[in-house]
Scaffold this active site. Structure first.
Site, PDB file in Angstrom:
ATOM      1  N   GLU A 105      15.437  -2.140  15.243  1.00 36.58           N
ATOM      2  CA  GLU A 105      15.240  -3.345  16.034  1.00 36.58           C
ATOM      3  C   GLU A 105      16.260  -3.340  17.167  1.00 36.58           C
ATOM      4  O   GLU A 105      17.459  -3.333  16.862  1.00 36.58           O
ATOM      5  CB  GLU A 105      15.435  -4.584  15.151  1.00 36.58           C
ATOM      6  CG  GLU A 105      14.711  -5.784  15.654  1.00 36.58           C
ATOM      7  CD  GLU A 105      14.894  -6.985  14.731  1.00 36.58           C
ATOM      8  OE1 GLU A 105      13.916  -7.656  14.462  1.00 36.58           O
ATOM      9  OE2 GLU A 105      16.032  -7.227  14.285  1.00 36.58           O
TER      10      GLU A 105
ATOM     11  N   ALA B  79       9.654   0.890   7.153  1.00 37.75           N
ATOM     12  CA  ALA B  79       8.834  -0.324   7.235  1.00 37.75           C
ATOM     13  C   ALA B  79       8.946  -0.946   8.624  1.00 37.75           C
ATOM     14  O   ALA B  79       8.185  -0.579   9.535  1.00 37.75           O
ATOM     15  CB  ALA B  79       9.228  -1.297   6.135  1.00 37.75           C
ATOM     16  N   ARG B  80       9.899  -1.835   8.796  1.00 40.52           N
ATOM     17  CA  ARG B  80      10.148  -2.434  10.104  1.00 40.52           C
ATOM     18  C   ARG B  80      11.639  -2.721  10.232  1.00 40.52           C
ATOM     19  O   ARG B  80      12.296  -3.089   9.253  1.00 40.52           O
ATOM     20  CB  ARG B  80       9.368  -3.756  10.283  1.00 40.52           C
ATOM     21  CG  ARG B  80       7.884  -3.590  10.580  1.00 40.52           C
ATOM     22  CD  ARG B  80       7.629  -2.987  11.977  1.00 40.52           C
ATOM     23  NE  ARG B  80       6.213  -2.791  12.255  1.00 40.52           N
ATOM     24  CZ  ARG B  80       5.511  -1.687  11.986  1.00 40.52           C
ATOM     25  NH1 ARG B  80       6.109  -0.655  11.401  1.00 40.52           N
ATOM     26  NH2 ARG B  80       4.239  -1.605  12.306  1.00 40.52           N
TER      27      ARG B  80
ATOM     28  N   ARG C 276       0.845  -1.197   0.000  1.00 38.80           N
ATOM     29  CA  ARG C 276       0.000   0.000   0.000  1.00 38.80           C
ATOM     30  C   ARG C 276       0.879   1.245   0.000  1.00 38.80           C
ATOM     31  O   ARG C 276       0.665   2.177  -0.783  1.00 38.80           O
ATOM     32  CB  ARG C 276      -0.902  -0.001   1.246  1.00 38.80           C
ATOM     33  CG  ARG C 276      -2.051  -0.974   1.162  1.00 38.80           C
ATOM     34  CD  ARG C 276      -2.764  -1.090   2.507  1.00 38.80           C
ATOM     35  NE  ARG C 276      -2.075  -2.039   3.364  1.00 38.80           N
ATOM     36  CZ  ARG C 276      -2.648  -3.084   3.970  1.00 38.80           C
ATOM     37  NH1 ARG C 276      -3.945  -3.271   3.850  1.00 38.80           N
ATOM     38  NH2 ARG C 276      -1.948  -3.898   4.724  1.00 38.80           N
ATOM     39  N   ILE C 277       1.877   1.242   0.915  1.00 36.88           N
ATOM     40  CA  ILE C 277       2.741   2.416   1.029  1.00 36.88           C
ATOM     41  C   ILE C 277       3.627   2.556  -0.209  1.00 36.88           C
ATOM     42  O   ILE C 277       3.738   3.645  -0.781  1.00 36.88           O
ATOM     43  CB  ILE C 277       3.594   2.336   2.322  1.00 36.88           C
ATOM     44  CG1 ILE C 277       2.673   2.433   3.540  1.00 36.88           C
ATOM     45  CG2 ILE C 277       4.644   3.444   2.345  1.00 36.88           C
ATOM     46  CD1 ILE C 277       3.333   2.111   4.864  1.00 36.88           C
TER      47      ILE C 277
ATOM     48  N   HIS D 164       9.800   6.315  15.102  1.00 33.56           N
ATOM     49  CA  HIS D 164       8.629   5.640  14.535  1.00 33.56           C
ATOM     50  C   HIS D 164       7.435   6.595  14.448  1.00 33.56           C
ATOM     51  O   HIS D 164       6.434   6.430  15.155  1.00 33.56           O
ATOM     52  CB  HIS D 164       8.262   4.398  15.363  1.00 33.56           C
ATOM     53  CG  HIS D 164       7.332   3.468  14.629  1.00 33.56           C
ATOM     54  ND1 HIS D 164       7.160   2.150  14.983  1.00 33.56           N
ATOM     55  CD2 HIS D 164       6.524   3.671  13.562  1.00 33.56           C
ATOM     56  CE1 HIS D 164       6.279   1.590  14.158  1.00 33.56           C
ATOM     57  NE2 HIS D 164       5.886   2.504  13.289  1.00 33.56           N
TER      58      HIS D 164
ATOM     59  N   ASP E 192       9.814  -6.588  -5.995  1.00 40.61           N
ATOM     60  CA  ASP E 192       8.713  -7.250  -5.294  1.00 40.61           C
ATOM     61  C   ASP E 192       8.442  -8.584  -5.983  1.00 40.61           C
ATOM     62  O   ASP E 192       8.002  -8.613  -7.136  1.00 40.61           O
ATOM     63  CB  ASP E 192       7.458  -6.364  -5.338  1.00 40.61           C
ATOM     64  CG  ASP E 192       6.304  -6.944  -4.508  1.00 40.61           C
ATOM     65  OD1 ASP E 192       6.209  -8.187  -4.398  1.00 40.61           O
ATOM     66  OD2 ASP E 192       5.509  -6.154  -3.981  1.00 40.61           O
TER      67      ASP E 192
ATOM     68  N   ASP F   6      13.205   5.272  10.396  1.00 42.11           N
ATOM     69  CA  ASP F   6      12.056   5.574  11.261  1.00 42.11           C
ATOM     70  C   ASP F   6      11.754   4.386  12.154  1.00 42.11           C
ATOM     71  O   ASP F   6      11.003   4.503  13.113  1.00 42.11           O
ATOM     72  CB  ASP F   6      10.827   5.919  10.401  1.00 42.11           C
ATOM     73  CG  ASP F   6       9.662   6.427  11.239  1.00 42.11           C
ATOM     74  OD1 ASP F   6       9.883   7.347  12.057  1.00 42.11           O
ATOM     75  OD2 ASP F   6       8.544   5.906  11.090  1.00 42.11           O
TER      76      ASP F   6
HETATM   77  N1  LIG Z   1       6.790   3.797  10.080  1.00 45.33           N
HETATM   78  C1  LIG Z   1       5.481   3.725  10.302  1.00 45.33           C
HETATM   79  O1  LIG Z   1       4.942   4.472  11.083  1.00 45.33           O
HETATM   80  C2  LIG Z   1       4.669   2.696   9.565  1.00 45.33           C
HETATM   81  C3  LIG Z   1       3.279   2.884   9.419  1.00 45.33           C
HETATM   82  C4  LIG Z   1       2.553   1.956   8.660  1.00 45.33           C
HETATM   83  C5  LIG Z   1       3.172   0.844   8.118  1.00 45.33           C
HETATM   84  N2  LIG Z   1       4.516   0.673   8.311  1.00 45.33           N
HETATM   85  C6  LIG Z   1       5.214  -0.470   7.701  1.00 45.33           C
HETATM   86  O2  LIG Z   1       5.351  -0.189   6.306  1.00 45.33           O
HETATM   87  C7  LIG Z   1       5.425  -1.433   5.592  1.00 45.33           C
HETATM   88  C8  LIG Z   1       4.407  -1.436   4.455  1.00 45.33           C
HETATM   89  O3  LIG Z   1       3.092  -1.389   4.995  1.00 45.33           O
HETATM   90  P1  LIG Z   1       1.843  -1.620   4.034  1.00 45.33           P
HETATM   91  O4  LIG Z   1       0.610  -1.568   4.838  1.00 45.33           O
HETATM   92  O5  LIG Z   1       1.978  -0.736   2.871  1.00 45.33           O
HETATM   93  O6  LIG Z   1       2.149  -3.130   3.582  1.00 45.33           O
HETATM   94  P2  LIG Z   1       1.196  -4.143   2.774  1.00 45.33           P
HETATM   95  O7  LIG Z   1       0.516  -5.039   3.729  1.00 45.33           O
HETATM   96  O8  LIG Z   1       0.354  -3.390   1.805  1.00 45.33           O
HETATM   97  O9  LIG Z   1       2.313  -4.965   1.979  1.00 45.33           O
HETATM   98  C9  LIG Z   1       1.972  -6.151   1.350  1.00 45.33           C
HETATM   99  C10 LIG Z   1       2.704  -6.221   0.021  1.00 45.33           C
HETATM  100  O10 LIG Z   1       4.123  -6.214   0.214  1.00 45.33           O
HETATM  101  C11 LIG Z   1       4.720  -6.874  -0.876  1.00 45.33           C
HETATM  102  N3  LIG Z   1       5.689  -7.872  -0.426  1.00 45.33           N
HETATM  103  C12 LIG Z   1       5.442  -9.004   0.287  1.00 45.33           C
HETATM  104  N4  LIG Z   1       6.574  -9.699   0.459  1.00 45.33           N
HETATM  105  C13 LIG Z   1       7.561  -8.992  -0.146  1.00 45.33           C
HETATM  106  C14 LIG Z   1       8.960  -9.223  -0.325  1.00 45.33           C
HETATM  107  N5  LIG Z   1       9.560 -10.315   0.153  1.00 45.33           N
HETATM  108  N6  LIG Z   1       9.685  -8.292  -0.993  1.00 45.33           N
HETATM  109  C15 LIG Z   1       9.082  -7.198  -1.496  1.00 45.33           C
HETATM  110  N7  LIG Z   1       7.763  -6.949  -1.371  1.00 45.33           N
HETATM  111  C16 LIG Z   1       7.016  -7.825  -0.711  1.00 45.33           C
HETATM  112  C17 LIG Z   1       3.606  -7.560  -1.670  1.00 45.33           C
HETATM  113  O11 LIG Z   1       3.334  -6.784  -2.823  1.00 45.33           O
HETATM  114  C18 LIG Z   1       2.425  -7.527  -0.727  1.00 45.33           C
HETATM  115  O12 LIG Z   1       1.212  -7.458  -1.387  1.00 45.33           O
HETATM  116  C19 LIG Z   1       5.180  -2.533   6.619  1.00 45.33           C
HETATM  117  O13 LIG Z   1       6.420  -3.041   7.060  1.00 45.33           O
HETATM  118  C20 LIG Z   1       4.493  -1.798   7.743  1.00 45.33           C
HETATM  119  O14 LIG Z   1       4.662  -2.451   8.973  1.00 45.33           O
HETATM  120  C21 LIG Z   1       5.260   1.564   9.015  1.00 45.33           C
END
Ligand SMILES: NC(=O)c1ccc[n+]([C@@H]2O[C@H](COP(=O)([O-])OP(=O)(O)OC[C@H]3O[C@@H](n4cnc5c(N)ncnc54)[C@H](O)[C@@H]3O)[C@@H](O)[C@H]2O)c1
Length: 337
Positions: A274, A247-248, A167-168, A295, A187, A271
């Protein structure tokens, strides 16, 4: 359409509802549902919590929501939907909820917006070389000849790599569209046709790390992404490359990252780390080539009302008997955040 007026309850950190819902949003919430007034569930075990669960048809969850597991679910025989006013539901909702047919919705798409905006800002400032130029000016306190001293900077024609069409990741691609940067994406789940539609070059992760001047990580934390950027892959990055992680922390081998950063060869914008909060002696607090934030890329301050809006929209859909707009499906759980 026959509208339902379900009994609803809140489960999250006790002080969160007051921040999440604006006065207008509270009013809409009370209109759409019969809210357990003055109750915010922070656990599902006490007799008082069980009494609320026993009547609840729609549970609105958020950060710090207790885990809805088999026992909690057994206490909630009328529960039909869980609307999560945050991103990942995995820590809060046990698989049994899907087996029981409880509808689950997430505000992850609304939480993606501020992360993508933050990433956009970081990318533009990082490629402009603002960190190093700021440091040089502060140190020298005299003319800095940016054109000659920093010839490698700028936001025209530079190679940017994104890891994850999440999504992001997808929102970052959209936000970067007006700029003249070359975008690549890694991806394993994306097919070339989709990448073409997104207007990005699809690359294997190793090639992306080798070729891009800035790499931003947007994949979910799942077993297969743990340390996906390890020491070997960090070594593939070009000299002066910038690695951005919103991300994480688990996606990057942090010891290897610290070693690479200590050499001064690359820069990082982090941001997430671990552990989530670093130990006080972590070099990441002090290394000059690291920009570390606590974060905060996701919804903060005014942005949290976007999460509430998603929940209210979902609640409205539920009461009208419409399908949820942001359902979390059991079969996608092991590939999403
Ligand atoms: N810093 C923050 O405050 C904050 C806030 C929200 C989310 N996040 C993090 O941002 C990241 C993205 O969140 P999201 O909701 O957009 O994720 P998401 O659930 O939309 O991501 C899923 C997608 O990631 C891709 N993916 C899966 N495995 C993969 C791999 N091995 N290599 C590359 N791509 C792969 C696939 O396209 C899958 O559909 C996550 O790690 C989430 O925890 C951080």
């Amino acid at each position: 359409v026959e509208y339902r007026h379900p009994k609803a309850a809140l489960a999250m950190a006790a002080d969160l509802p007051g921040r999440l819902f604006s006065p207008a949003q509270w009013a809409r919430l009370r209109k759409l549902a019969e809210l357990h007034e003055g109750v915010v569930l922070t656990e599902f075990d006490s007799p008082a919590a069980r009494a609320v669960l026993a009547e609840t048809e729609v549970l609105i969850t958020g950060w710090m929501s207790p885990r809805l597991d088999e026992a909690a679910l057994a206490a909630a025989p009328r529960l039909r939907a869980v609307l999560h006013a945050a991103g990942s539901v995995k820590g809060h909702i046990a698989p049994v909820c899907w087996r029981r047919g409880v509808l689950v919705s997430t505000a992850a798409q609304a939480n993606a917006e501020p992360v993508a905006e933050y990433t956009l800002a970081v990318i533009l400032l990082a490629l402009k070389g603002v960190r190093a130029a700021t440091a040089r000016y502060r140190e020298r306190r005299q003319f800095v000849d940016v054109l000659r001293e920093f010839p490698g900077i700028g936001n025209h024609g530079r190679q940017v790599g994104l890891v994850g069409a999440s999504r992001i990741g997808r929102r970052v691609i959209e936000l970067l569209r007006p700029f003249s940067l070359e975008l690549s994406l890694a991806d394993p789940y994306l097919d070339p046709a989709e990448a073409r539609e997104l207007g990005v070059r699809l690359l294997p992760l190793d090639d992306l790390l080798r070729e891009c001047e800035l790499v931003s990580v947007h994949a979910p934390a799942i077993p297969e992404t743990r340390h996906m950027i390890d020491g070997r892959r960090l070594a593939l990055l070009r000299d002066g490359a910038v690695l951005v992680n919103t991300a994480r922390g688990s996606l990057i081998d942090q010891d290897a990252l610290v070693a690479e950063l200590a050499s001064g060869r690359i820069e990082a914008v982090l941001d997430v780390t671990e552990p989530e909060v670093l130990s006080p002696d972590s070099p990441l607090y002090t290394l000059p080539n690291v920009w570390l934030t606590p974060h905060m890329a996701g919804a903060q301050g005014s942005e949290v009302h976007r999460l509430a809006d998603v929940v209210l929209e979902e609640l409205a859909r539920y009461t009208a008997g419409l399908p949820l707009a942001h359902p979390v499906l059991a079969e996608e759980l092991d590939r999403i955040a």
